[in-house]
Design an enzyme around this catalytic site. Structure first.
Site, PDB file in Angstrom:
ATOM      1  N   LYS A  10       0.820  -1.217   0.000  1.00 28.22           N
ATOM      2  CA  LYS A  10       0.000   0.000   0.000  1.00 28.22           C
ATOM      3  C   LYS A  10       0.862   1.278   0.000  1.00 28.22           C
ATOM      4  O   LYS A  10       2.063   1.232   0.274  1.00 28.22           O
ATOM      5  CB  LYS A  10      -0.949  -0.050   1.203  1.00 28.22           C
ATOM      6  CG  LYS A  10      -1.951  -1.219   1.125  1.00 28.22           C
ATOM      7  CD  LYS A  10      -2.950  -1.164   2.273  1.00 28.22           C
ATOM      8  CE  LYS A  10      -3.957  -2.304   2.184  1.00 28.22           C
ATOM      9  NZ  LYS A  10      -4.973  -2.230   3.277  1.00 28.22           N
ATOM     10  N   TYR A  50     -12.427  -1.254  -3.698  1.00 25.56           N
ATOM     11  CA  TYR A  50     -12.946  -1.440  -2.337  1.00 25.56           C
ATOM     12  C   TYR A  50     -14.455  -1.220  -2.254  1.00 25.56           C
ATOM     13  O   TYR A  50     -14.981  -0.926  -1.170  1.00 25.56           O
ATOM     14  CB  TYR A  50     -12.215  -0.508  -1.367  1.00 25.56           C
ATOM     15  CG  TYR A  50     -10.845  -1.020  -0.950  1.00 25.56           C
ATOM     16  CD1 TYR A  50     -10.724  -2.151  -0.136  1.00 25.56           C
ATOM     17  CD2 TYR A  50      -9.679  -0.388  -1.351  1.00 25.56           C
ATOM     18  CE1 TYR A  50      -9.479  -2.626   0.256  1.00 25.56           C
ATOM     19  CE2 TYR A  50      -8.420  -0.858  -0.961  1.00 25.56           C
ATOM     20  CZ  TYR A  50      -8.329  -1.980  -0.158  1.00 25.56           C
ATOM     21  OH  TYR A  50      -7.100  -2.459   0.240  1.00 25.56           O
ATOM     22  N   THR A  92      -5.596  -7.089  10.593  1.00 28.27           N
ATOM     23  CA  THR A  92      -5.857  -5.789   9.951  1.00 28.27           C
ATOM     24  C   THR A  92      -5.259  -4.652  10.768  1.00 28.27           C
ATOM     25  O   THR A  92      -4.646  -3.735  10.235  1.00 28.27           O
ATOM     26  CB  THR A  92      -7.385  -5.575   9.807  1.00 28.27           C
ATOM     27  OG1 THR A  92      -7.950  -6.723   9.172  1.00 28.27           O
ATOM     28  CG2 THR A  92      -7.692  -4.332   8.989  1.00 28.27           C
ATOM     29  N   ARG A 103       2.451  -6.755   8.846  1.00 31.75           N
ATOM     30  CA  ARG A 103       1.794  -5.582   9.436  1.00 31.75           C
ATOM     31  C   ARG A 103       2.414  -5.207  10.778  1.00 31.75           C
ATOM     32  O   ARG A 103       2.515  -4.027  11.114  1.00 31.75           O
ATOM     33  CB  ARG A 103       0.285  -5.832   9.528  1.00 31.75           C
ATOM     34  CG  ARG A 103      -0.397  -5.665   8.160  1.00 31.75           C
ATOM     35  CD  ARG A 103      -1.799  -6.169   8.148  1.00 31.75           C
ATOM     36  NE  ARG A 103      -2.539  -5.764   6.950  1.00 31.75           N
ATOM     37  CZ  ARG A 103      -3.698  -6.284   6.583  1.00 31.75           C
ATOM     38  NH1 ARG A 103      -4.261  -7.251   7.302  1.00 31.75           N
ATOM     39  NH2 ARG A 103      -4.322  -5.859   5.502  1.00 31.75           N
ATOM     40  N   ASN A 113      -2.096   0.176   6.803  1.00 31.85           N
ATOM     41  CA  ASN A 113      -1.576  -1.101   7.299  1.00 31.85           C
ATOM     42  C   ASN A 113      -0.700  -1.852   6.300  1.00 31.85           C
ATOM     43  O   ASN A 113      -0.612  -3.077   6.338  1.00 31.85           O
ATOM     44  CB  ASN A 113      -2.718  -1.971   7.837  1.00 31.85           C
ATOM     45  CG  ASN A 113      -3.744  -2.291   6.780  1.00 31.85           C
ATOM     46  OD1 ASN A 113      -3.586  -1.909   5.627  1.00 31.85           O
ATOM     47  ND2 ASN A 113      -4.792  -2.996   7.166  1.00 31.85           N
ATOM     48  N   HIS A 116      -2.101  -5.548   1.499  1.00 27.79           N
ATOM     49  CA  HIS A 116      -3.399  -6.205   1.308  1.00 27.79           C
ATOM     50  C   HIS A 116      -3.175  -7.676   1.011  1.00 27.79           C
ATOM     51  O   HIS A 116      -2.192  -8.034   0.364  1.00 27.79           O
ATOM     52  CB  HIS A 116      -4.133  -5.555   0.118  1.00 27.79           C
ATOM     53  CG  HIS A 116      -5.331  -6.322  -0.346  1.00 27.79           C
ATOM     54  ND1 HIS A 116      -6.558  -6.214   0.278  1.00 27.79           N
ATOM     55  CD2 HIS A 116      -5.495  -7.239  -1.347  1.00 27.79           C
ATOM     56  CE1 HIS A 116      -7.426  -7.015  -0.338  1.00 27.79           C
ATOM     57  NE2 HIS A 116      -6.807  -7.639  -1.325  1.00 27.79           N
ATOM     58  N   GLU A 127      -9.656  -9.963  -7.819  1.00 25.98           N
ATOM     59  CA  GLU A 127      -8.699  -8.876  -7.560  1.00 25.98           C
ATOM     60  C   GLU A 127      -7.497  -8.945  -8.509  1.00 25.98           C
ATOM     61  O   GLU A 127      -7.034  -7.920  -9.017  1.00 25.98           O
ATOM     62  CB  GLU A 127      -8.261  -8.927  -6.097  1.00 25.98           C
ATOM     63  CG  GLU A 127      -9.417  -8.581  -5.158  1.00 25.98           C
ATOM     64  CD  GLU A 127      -9.116  -8.830  -3.686  1.00 25.98           C
ATOM     65  OE1 GLU A 127     -10.021  -8.593  -2.857  1.00 25.98           O
ATOM     66  OE2 GLU A 127      -7.993  -9.262  -3.348  1.00 25.98           O
TER      67      GLU A 127
HETATM   68  P1  GDP Z   1      -8.203  -6.685   5.592  1.00 24.80           P
HETATM   69  O1  GDP Z   1      -8.888  -7.810   4.866  1.00 24.80           O
HETATM   70  O2  GDP Z   1      -7.341  -7.153   6.721  1.00 24.80           O
HETATM   71  O3  GDP Z   1      -7.436  -5.759   4.654  1.00 24.80           O
HETATM   72  O4  GDP Z   1      -9.323  -5.791   6.284  1.00 24.80           O
HETATM   73  P2  GDP Z   1     -10.787  -5.297   5.815  1.00 24.80           P
HETATM   74  O5  GDP Z   1     -11.223  -6.035   4.574  1.00 24.80           O
HETATM   75  O6  GDP Z   1     -11.655  -5.336   7.007  1.00 24.80           O
HETATM   76  O7  GDP Z   1     -10.551  -3.759   5.454  1.00 24.80           O
HETATM   77  C1  GDP Z   1      -9.971  -3.374   4.233  1.00 24.80           C
HETATM   78  C2  GDP Z   1      -9.003  -2.249   4.493  1.00 24.80           C
HETATM   79  O8  GDP Z   1      -9.742  -1.099   4.948  1.00 24.80           O
HETATM   80  C3  GDP Z   1      -7.987  -2.487   5.615  1.00 24.80           C
HETATM   81  O9  GDP Z   1      -6.873  -3.244   5.195  1.00 24.80           O
HETATM   82  C4  GDP Z   1      -7.612  -1.072   6.006  1.00 24.80           C
HETATM   83  O10 GDP Z   1      -6.675  -0.489   5.093  1.00 24.80           O
HETATM   84  C5  GDP Z   1      -8.954  -0.353   5.872  1.00 24.80           C
HETATM   85  N1  GDP Z   1      -9.651  -0.296   7.155  1.00 24.80           N
HETATM   86  C6  GDP Z   1     -10.244  -1.298   7.856  1.00 24.80           C
HETATM   87  N2  GDP Z   1     -10.772  -0.862   9.003  1.00 24.80           N
HETATM   88  C7  GDP Z   1     -10.526   0.478   9.047  1.00 24.80           C
HETATM   89  C8  GDP Z   1     -10.814   1.532   9.988  1.00 24.80           C
HETATM   90  O11 GDP Z   1     -11.434   1.296  11.030  1.00 24.80           O
HETATM   91  N3  GDP Z   1     -10.375   2.790   9.666  1.00 24.80           N
HETATM   92  C9  GDP Z   1      -9.697   3.068   8.509  1.00 24.80           C
HETATM   93  N4  GDP Z   1      -9.295   4.326   8.261  1.00 24.80           N
HETATM   94  N5  GDP Z   1      -9.410   2.113   7.608  1.00 24.80           N
HETATM   95  C10 GDP Z   1      -9.810   0.845   7.864  1.00 24.80           C
END
Ligand code: GDP
Length: 138
Positions: A10, A50, A92, A103, A113, A116, A127
């Protein structure tokens, strides 16, 4: 069970100069790079990628972040790729990520973070195809 997953290094990790170190760890962990490119996503393209998170409160922040600078997108191959890569990158929220995960080592916050990893075999294909034509997948 598929042997491929999709990843993006990222913009936060790109900005900090961590791309090479993360790619080295990906290789050391036994993943073969089957496709790779560096690309700066537009807001529109980041939003499309997304789209599943459209209703979440952090969607706008996520789109701004992911279109802030270049990412490195890649398709990776290994037995049990999706599950093993999720373990390899960690939770995450880096505060909850295990020692030794990408991470834990490279991410600053739940939003920024570093990396991905696809969450299912079906999404890995969707994807990967979002970024790479069939001719670019080796
Ligand atoms: P992942 O599968 O571990 O990437 O997590 P998710 O699918 O839940 O979320 C996708 C991406 O959205 C994450 O990798 C973060 O970059 C972002 N994200 C998730 N939760 C939050 C949050 O609470 N705040 C913000 N700003 N970004 C978030």
């Amino acid at each position: 069970m598929s042997n491929r997953t999709f990843t993006m290094i990222k913009p936060d990790a790109t900005e900090k100069g961590h791309t090479g170190a993360i790619l080295a760890k990906i290789n050391e962990a036994g993943f073969r790079i089957a496709a790779m490119k560096m690309i700066h996503l537009s807001k529109e393209k980041a939003g499309e990628f997304y789209a599943i998170h459209k209703e979440r409160p952090f969607y706008g922040e996520l789109v701004d972040f992911m279109s802030r600078g270049p990412i490195t997108a890649a398709i990776l191959e290994k037995d049990n790729a999706v599950e093993d890569f999720r373990k390899f990158i960690g939770a995450t929220n880096p505060a909850q990520a295990e020692e030794g995960t990408i991470r834990k080592m490279f991410a600053a916050s739940i939003g920024e973070n570093a990396i991905h990893g696809s969450d299912s075999d079906a999404n890995a294909i969707i994807e990967g195809d979002f970024f790479f034509s069939k001719l670019e997948q080796y």
